[in-house]
Design an enzyme around this catalytic site. Sequence first.
Site, PDB file in Angstrom:
ATOM      1  N   ASP A 293      54.143  83.127  -2.361  1.00  0.00           N
ATOM      2  CA  ASP A 293      55.566  83.164  -2.011  1.00  0.00           C
ATOM      3  C   ASP A 293      56.050  81.920  -1.291  1.00  0.00           C
ATOM      4  O   ASP A 293      55.257  81.129  -0.755  1.00  0.00           O
ATOM      5  CB  ASP A 293      55.814  84.338  -1.069  1.00  0.00           C
ATOM      6  CG  ASP A 293      55.250  84.067   0.338  1.00  0.00           C
ATOM      7  OD1 ASP A 293      54.052  83.728   0.441  1.00  0.00           O
ATOM      8  OD2 ASP A 293      56.017  84.154   1.317  1.00  0.00           O
TER       9      ASP A 293
ATOM     10  N   GLY B 292      49.320  87.515  -0.805  1.00  0.00           N
ATOM     11  CA  GLY B 292      49.291  86.532  -1.883  1.00  0.00           C
ATOM     12  C   GLY B 292      48.360  86.815  -3.050  1.00  0.00           C
ATOM     13  O   GLY B 292      48.591  86.337  -4.149  1.00  0.00           O
TER      14      GLY B 292
ATOM     15  N   ARG C 224      57.190  85.666  -5.677  1.00  0.00           N
ATOM     16  CA  ARG C 224      55.878  86.267  -5.976  1.00  0.00           C
ATOM     17  C   ARG C 224      55.818  86.810  -7.403  1.00  0.00           C
ATOM     18  O   ARG C 224      54.756  86.916  -7.997  1.00  0.00           O
ATOM     19  CB  ARG C 224      55.591  87.434  -5.018  1.00  0.00           C
ATOM     20  CG  ARG C 224      55.449  87.023  -3.555  1.00  0.00           C
ATOM     21  CD  ARG C 224      54.892  88.210  -2.762  1.00  0.00           C
ATOM     22  NE  ARG C 224      55.055  88.053  -1.325  1.00  0.00           N
ATOM     23  CZ  ARG C 224      54.210  87.395  -0.532  1.00  0.00           C
ATOM     24  NH1 ARG C 224      53.145  86.818  -1.040  1.00  0.00           N
ATOM     25  NH2 ARG C 224      54.429  87.306   0.768  1.00  0.00           N
TER      26      ARG C 224
ATOM     27  N   LYS D 168      43.449  73.623  -2.849  1.00  0.00           N
ATOM     28  CA  LYS D 168      44.125  72.338  -2.637  1.00  0.00           C
ATOM     29  C   LYS D 168      43.114  71.387  -2.044  1.00  0.00           C
ATOM     30  O   LYS D 168      42.836  71.441  -0.843  1.00  0.00           O
ATOM     31  CB  LYS D 168      45.245  72.510  -1.601  1.00  0.00           C
ATOM     32  CG  LYS D 168      46.639  72.513  -2.153  1.00  0.00           C
ATOM     33  CD  LYS D 168      47.647  72.502  -1.014  1.00  0.00           C
ATOM     34  CE  LYS D 168      48.765  73.463  -1.314  1.00  0.00           C
ATOM     35  NZ  LYS D 168      49.742  73.548  -0.206  1.00  0.00           N
TER      36      LYS D 168
ATOM     37  N   PHE E 110      53.690  72.475  -2.353  1.00  0.00           N
ATOM     38  CA  PHE E 110      53.822  73.877  -1.970  1.00  0.00           C
ATOM     39  C   PHE E 110      53.959  74.718  -3.229  1.00  0.00           C
ATOM     40  O   PHE E 110      54.961  74.649  -3.931  1.00  0.00           O
ATOM     41  CB  PHE E 110      55.000  74.091  -1.025  1.00  0.00           C
ATOM     42  CG  PHE E 110      54.930  75.429  -0.361  1.00  0.00           C
ATOM     43  CD1 PHE E 110      54.075  75.630   0.720  1.00  0.00           C
ATOM     44  CD2 PHE E 110      55.672  76.501  -0.844  1.00  0.00           C
ATOM     45  CE1 PHE E 110      53.967  76.890   1.313  1.00  0.00           C
ATOM     46  CE2 PHE E 110      55.563  77.763  -0.248  1.00  0.00           C
ATOM     47  CZ  PHE E 110      54.717  77.950   0.829  1.00  0.00           C
ATOM     48  N   VAL E 111      52.936  75.481  -3.541  1.00  0.00           N
ATOM     49  CA  VAL E 111      52.918  76.226  -4.804  1.00  0.00           C
ATOM     50  C   VAL E 111      53.396  77.668  -4.606  1.00  0.00           C
ATOM     51  O   VAL E 111      53.193  78.264  -3.561  1.00  0.00           O
ATOM     52  CB  VAL E 111      51.522  76.200  -5.472  1.00  0.00           C
ATOM     53  CG1 VAL E 111      51.136  74.794  -5.847  1.00  0.00           C
ATOM     54  CG2 VAL E 111      50.453  76.807  -4.570  1.00  0.00           C
TER      55      VAL E 111
ATOM     56  N   ASP F 215      44.420  84.003  -2.490  1.00  0.00           N
ATOM     57  CA  ASP F 215      45.284  83.267  -3.416  1.00  0.00           C
ATOM     58  C   ASP F 215      44.972  81.775  -3.413  1.00  0.00           C
ATOM     59  O   ASP F 215      44.814  81.172  -4.464  1.00  0.00           O
ATOM     60  CB  ASP F 215      46.770  83.540  -3.108  1.00  0.00           C
ATOM     61  CG  ASP F 215      47.154  83.299  -1.649  1.00  0.00           C
ATOM     62  OD1 ASP F 215      46.282  82.956  -0.818  1.00  0.00           O
ATOM     63  OD2 ASP F 215      48.345  83.460  -1.327  1.00  0.00           O
TER      64      ASP F 215
ATOM     65  N   GLU G 156      43.376  76.355   1.550  1.00  0.00           N
ATOM     66  CA  GLU G 156      43.971  75.083   1.966  1.00  0.00           C
ATOM     67  C   GLU G 156      43.202  74.516   3.159  1.00  0.00           C
ATOM     68  O   GLU G 156      42.257  73.762   2.968  1.00  0.00           O
ATOM     69  CB  GLU G 156      45.465  75.247   2.264  1.00  0.00           C
ATOM     70  CG  GLU G 156      46.118  73.888   2.509  1.00  0.00           C
ATOM     71  CD  GLU G 156      47.618  73.934   2.717  1.00  0.00           C
ATOM     72  OE1 GLU G 156      48.178  75.000   2.979  1.00  0.00           O
ATOM     73  OE2 GLU G 156      48.234  72.852   2.627  1.00  0.00           O
TER      74      GLU G 156
HETATM   75  P1  5GP Z   1      44.487  78.202   4.934  1.00  0.00           P
HETATM   76  O1  5GP Z   1      44.136  79.218   5.979  1.00  0.00           O
HETATM   77  O2  5GP Z   1      43.364  77.897   3.958  1.00  0.00           O
HETATM   78  O3  5GP Z   1      45.141  76.981   5.476  1.00  0.00           O
HETATM   79  O4  5GP Z   1      45.682  78.797   4.121  1.00  0.00           O
HETATM   80  C1  5GP Z   1      45.526  79.841   3.316  1.00  0.00           C
HETATM   81  C2  5GP Z   1      46.801  80.639   3.262  1.00  0.00           C
HETATM   82  O5  5GP Z   1      47.983  79.843   3.444  1.00  0.00           O
HETATM   83  C3  5GP Z   1      46.892  81.185   1.868  1.00  0.00           C
HETATM   84  O6  5GP Z   1      46.287  82.460   1.816  1.00  0.00           O
HETATM   85  C4  5GP Z   1      48.369  81.220   1.612  1.00  0.00           C
HETATM   86  O7  5GP Z   1      48.885  82.453   2.051  1.00  0.00           O
HETATM   87  C5  5GP Z   1      48.939  80.114   2.452  1.00  0.00           C
HETATM   88  N1  5GP Z   1      49.187  78.868   1.681  1.00  0.00           N
HETATM   89  C6  5GP Z   1      48.513  77.701   1.759  1.00  0.00           C
HETATM   90  N2  5GP Z   1      49.032  76.791   0.920  1.00  0.00           N
HETATM   91  C7  5GP Z   1      50.049  77.415   0.270  1.00  0.00           C
HETATM   92  C8  5GP Z   1      50.964  76.982  -0.747  1.00  0.00           C
HETATM   93  O8  5GP Z   1      50.982  75.852  -1.274  1.00  0.00           O
HETATM   94  N3  5GP Z   1      51.865  77.907  -1.168  1.00  0.00           N
HETATM   95  C9  5GP Z   1      51.917  79.168  -0.664  1.00  0.00           C
HETATM   96  N4  5GP Z   1      52.848  79.994  -1.160  1.00  0.00           N
HETATM   97  N5  5GP Z   1      51.076  79.604   0.299  1.00  0.00           N
HETATM   98  C10 5GP Z   1      50.145  78.724   0.764  1.00  0.00           C
HETATM   99 MG    MG Z   2      47.362  84.286   2.006  1.00  0.00          MG
END
Ligand code: 5GP
Ligand code: MG
Length: 176
Positions: free
Chosen positions: A159, A42, A165, A131, A152-153, A100, A103
Amino acid sequence: MAELSIPVLYSAEDIRDRIDELAHEISQNMSGEVMIVSLLRGSFMFTADLIRAMYHIGVQPQIDFMTLSSYQGAQSTHEVTINRDITDSVSGKTVLILDDILETGRTLSYATKLLKERGAKELKIAVLLEKPGKLDVDVRADFVGFKVPDKFVVGYGLDYDNHYRELPYIGYLEIH
Ligand code: 5GP
Ligand code: MG
């Protein structure tokens, strides 16, 4: 039939301007040699643009890549695994992790712990997107490009099922 659109949250120009600012913030807050660890896939576009913005202000980082996975489709699964590791050692280095989006924080928490265990001297985190309100582990980004709503971005490296992407902007999936 369901139709899909991708409304724009941040345009290519918004992104370029913010990345220039981020490069300045980073250079003002990190001294000495910096090694970037970019989390694929990402953050490839973010990384490519950020390091060129750094070049223009005289920062010369080393760069390596790591592929972690923690996400399946549109639902965060709760395990992080290394699909591709970095090649270089981080021991004794000042490391800037790039991702990227932040979350739940699980990916960055895993990466931080791993690189600390491997002897990184100093660790900071820069994320393109955050987020707010979704964290379930204790991790904080030192540099944040933009905050995004709880949608969901996609685009600019992010992606959905390995699509979108290539979009030069950041948008969100909307299904009508
Ligand atoms: P975390 O481990 O913080 O929950 O999530 C991080 C990973 O989840 C990011 O690196 C990304 O790959 C994916 N992710 C989280 N939210 C989104 C979203 O809204 N869109 C996309 N495309 N990927 C997300
Ligand atoms: Mg990622």
